[in-house]
Motif scaffolding. Structure first.
Motif, mmCIF file in Angstrom:
data_model
loop_
_atom_site.group_PDB
_atom_site.id
_atom_site.type_symbol
_atom_site.label_atom_id
_atom_site.label_comp_id
_atom_site.label_asym_id
_atom_site.label_seq_id
_atom_site.Cartn_x
_atom_site.Cartn_y
_atom_site.Cartn_z
ATOM 1 N N ASP A 1 0.877 -1.166 0.000
ATOM 2 C CA ASP A 1 0.000 0.000 0.000
ATOM 3 C C ASP A 1 0.918 1.221 0.000
ATOM 4 O O ASP A 1 1.510 1.561 1.027
ATOM 5 C CB ASP A 1 -0.914 -0.004 1.227
ATOM 6 C CG ASP A 1 -1.882 1.173 1.225
ATOM 7 O OD1 ASP A 1 -1.876 1.962 0.258
ATOM 8 O OD2 ASP A 1 -2.642 1.295 2.200
ATOM 9 N N PRO A 2 1.069 1.873 -1.149
ATOM 10 C CA PRO A 2 2.052 2.962 -1.241
ATOM 11 C C PRO A 2 1.739 4.150 -0.335
ATOM 12 O O PRO A 2 2.617 4.946 -0.035
ATOM 13 C CB PRO A 2 1.993 3.374 -2.713
ATOM 14 C CG PRO A 2 0.697 2.849 -3.224
ATOM 15 C CD PRO A 2 0.346 1.667 -2.381
ATOM 16 N N ASN A 3 0.515 4.298 0.118
ATOM 17 C CA ASN A 3 0.139 5.446 0.946
ATOM 18 C C ASN A 3 0.293 5.186 2.438
ATOM 19 O O ASN A 3 0.107 6.093 3.242
ATOM 20 C CB ASN A 3 -1.313 5.848 0.656
ATOM 21 C CG ASN A 3 -1.503 6.206 -0.796
ATOM 22 O OD1 ASN A 3 -0.621 6.800 -1.398
ATOM 23 N ND2 ASN A 3 -2.643 5.833 -1.351
ATOM 24 N N ASP A 4 0.620 3.969 2.807
ATOM 25 C CA ASP A 4 0.704 3.621 4.228
ATOM 26 C C ASP A 4 2.164 3.386 4.596
ATOM 27 O O ASP A 4 2.767 2.397 4.198
ATOM 28 C CB ASP A 4 -0.127 2.363 4.489
ATOM 29 C CG ASP A 4 -0.193 1.995 5.961
ATOM 30 O OD1 ASP A 4 0.367 2.750 6.783
ATOM 31 O OD2 ASP A 4 -0.798 0.967 6.276
ATOM 32 N N PRO A 5 2.776 4.306 5.390
ATOM 33 C CA PRO A 5 4.185 4.128 5.752
ATOM 34 C C PRO A 5 4.421 2.884 6.603
ATOM 35 O O PRO A 5 5.464 2.256 6.522
ATOM 36 C CB PRO A 5 4.539 5.399 6.520
ATOM 37 C CG PRO A 5 3.255 6.041 6.871
ATOM 38 C CD PRO A 5 2.214 5.533 5.931
ATOM 39 N N LYS A 6 3.446 2.503 7.422
ATOM 40 C CA LYS A 6 3.596 1.274 8.209
ATOM 41 C C LYS A 6 3.652 0.054 7.299
ATOM 42 O O LYS A 6 4.386 -0.891 7.571
ATOM 43 C CB LYS A 6 2.446 1.123 9.195
ATOM 44 C CG LYS A 6 2.514 2.056 10.365
ATOM 45 C CD LYS A 6 1.379 1.766 11.326
ATOM 46 C CE LYS A 6 1.453 2.681 12.521
ATOM 47 N NZ LYS A 6 0.346 2.451 13.449
ATOM 48 N N THR B 1 6.525 -2.682 7.271
ATOM 49 C CA THR B 1 6.177 -4.092 7.483
ATOM 50 C C THR B 1 6.651 -4.941 6.320
ATOM 51 O O THR B 1 7.189 -6.026 6.505
ATOM 52 C CB THR B 1 4.648 -4.245 7.651
ATOM 53 O OG1 THR B 1 4.238 -3.460 8.757
ATOM 54 C CG2 THR B 1 4.259 -5.690 7.871
ATOM 55 N N GLN B 2 6.462 -4.427 5.109
ATOM 56 C CA GLN B 2 6.879 -5.182 3.934
ATOM 57 C C GLN B 2 8.386 -5.369 3.913
ATOM 58 O O GLN B 2 8.877 -6.461 3.648
ATOM 59 C CB GLN B 2 6.429 -4.471 2.660
ATOM 60 C CG GLN B 2 6.764 -5.268 1.417
ATOM 61 C CD GLN B 2 6.323 -4.567 0.151
ATOM 62 O OE1 GLN B 2 5.960 -3.397 0.179
ATOM 63 N NE2 GLN B 2 6.368 -5.267 -0.942
ATOM 64 N N GLY B 3 9.129 -4.316 4.220
ATOM 65 C CA GLY B 3 10.585 -4.426 4.217
ATOM 66 C C GLY B 3 11.086 -5.414 5.258
ATOM 67 O O GLY B 3 11.937 -6.259 4.978
ATOM 68 N N ASN B 4 10.558 -5.319 6.474
ATOM 69 C CA ASN B 4 10.979 -6.237 7.537
ATOM 70 C C ASN B 4 10.590 -7.678 7.217
ATOM 71 O O ASN B 4 11.384 -8.594 7.385
ATOM 72 C CB ASN B 4 10.370 -5.819 8.872
ATOM 73 C CG ASN B 4 10.938 -4.516 9.405
ATOM 74 O OD1 ASN B 4 12.035 -4.115 9.029
ATOM 75 N ND2 ASN B 4 10.183 -3.854 10.250
ATOM 76 N N SER B 5 9.369 -7.862 6.762
ATOM 77 C CA SER B 5 8.901 -9.218 6.455
ATOM 78 C C SER B 5 9.695 -9.826 5.306
ATOM 79 O O SER B 5 10.063 -11.004 5.350
ATOM 80 C CB SER B 5 7.410 -9.196 6.104
ATOM 81 O OG SER B 5 6.661 -8.735 7.195
ATOM 82 N N ALA B 6 9.970 -9.023 4.292
ATOM 83 C CA ALA B 6 10.744 -9.534 3.161
ATOM 84 C C ALA B 6 12.135 -9.956 3.608
ATOM 85 O O ALA B 6 12.664 -10.983 3.166
ATOM 86 C CB ALA B 6 10.837 -8.472 2.064
ATOM 87 N N SER B 7 12.723 -9.170 4.506
ATOM 88 C CA SER B 7 14.046 -9.510 5.020
ATOM 89 C C SER B 7 14.014 -10.819 5.811
ATOM 90 O O SER B 7 14.858 -11.698 5.612
ATOM 91 C CB SER B 7 14.552 -8.377 5.910
ATOM 92 O OG SER B 7 15.768 -8.739 6.510
#
Length: 166
Positions: free
Chosen positions: A110-115, A119-125
């Motif tokens: 969701d490009p408008n949601d900074p959380k 979350t995506q970056g941490n989960s992908a890692s």
């Protein structure tokens, strides 16, 4: 398949066969359709012939398969263009851990949601470093307690993890 309980089995003769009809789900179609399923030939001389109680028992088993009460999804296959269907069990393919993880990651976009970005970056890692090397190629139904114990042991040790393929 959603719950479709309570359909009654009514055996009737049709075109030289004992049959029953049931409403079934059709892939890609919202509305359920009536299908006729063959149970047994009417002629007692036929080696596939079943008596009344055997017909009813077989019809109940087939209905359980249609309703999903035996862990199988059933597909009807039309034989001879007469509208009669014969049940053939079908198990849908089980996605791998990597496929399911990819689908989960799509939910975080969701490009408008900074959380969501965080979350995506941490989960992908976490997925890339910890989970996908060991579980990525495994179908979800094959992942068991042993796989998870190996994963936790490796995470505690912090060393390189062997990939596991089955």
């Amino acid at each position: 398949m959603s719950a479709r309980r309570g359909q009654k089995v009514k055996i009737e003769p049709h075109g030289g066969w004992y049959t029953f009809r049931a409403r079934v789900d059709v892939e890609g179609q919202v509305k359920r359709v009536f299908r006729r399923f063959k149970i047994s030939p009417i002629d007692p001389a036929d080696p596939r012939w079943l008596n009344d109680s055997q017909c009813y028992h077989e019809a109940c088993k087939m209905m359980a398969a249609i309703e999903g009460r035996n862990d199988e999804v059933v597909e009807g296959e039309e034989k001879g263009g007469s509208g009669d269907y014969v049940i053939e069990p079908f198990k849908p393919p089980v996605p791998t851990f990597a496929q399911q993880a990819k689908a989960l990651m799509q939910e975080f976009k969701d490009p408008n949601d900074p959380k969501a970005r965080s979350t995506q970056g941490n989960s992908a890692s976490y997925l890339k470093v910890w989970l996908l090397p060991m579980l990525g190629d495994l179908p979800l139904d094959k992942i068991n307690n042993t796989h998870l114990k190996d994963l936790v042991a490796w995470m505690k040790k912090g060393g390189p993890m062997p990939t596991r393929k089955e």
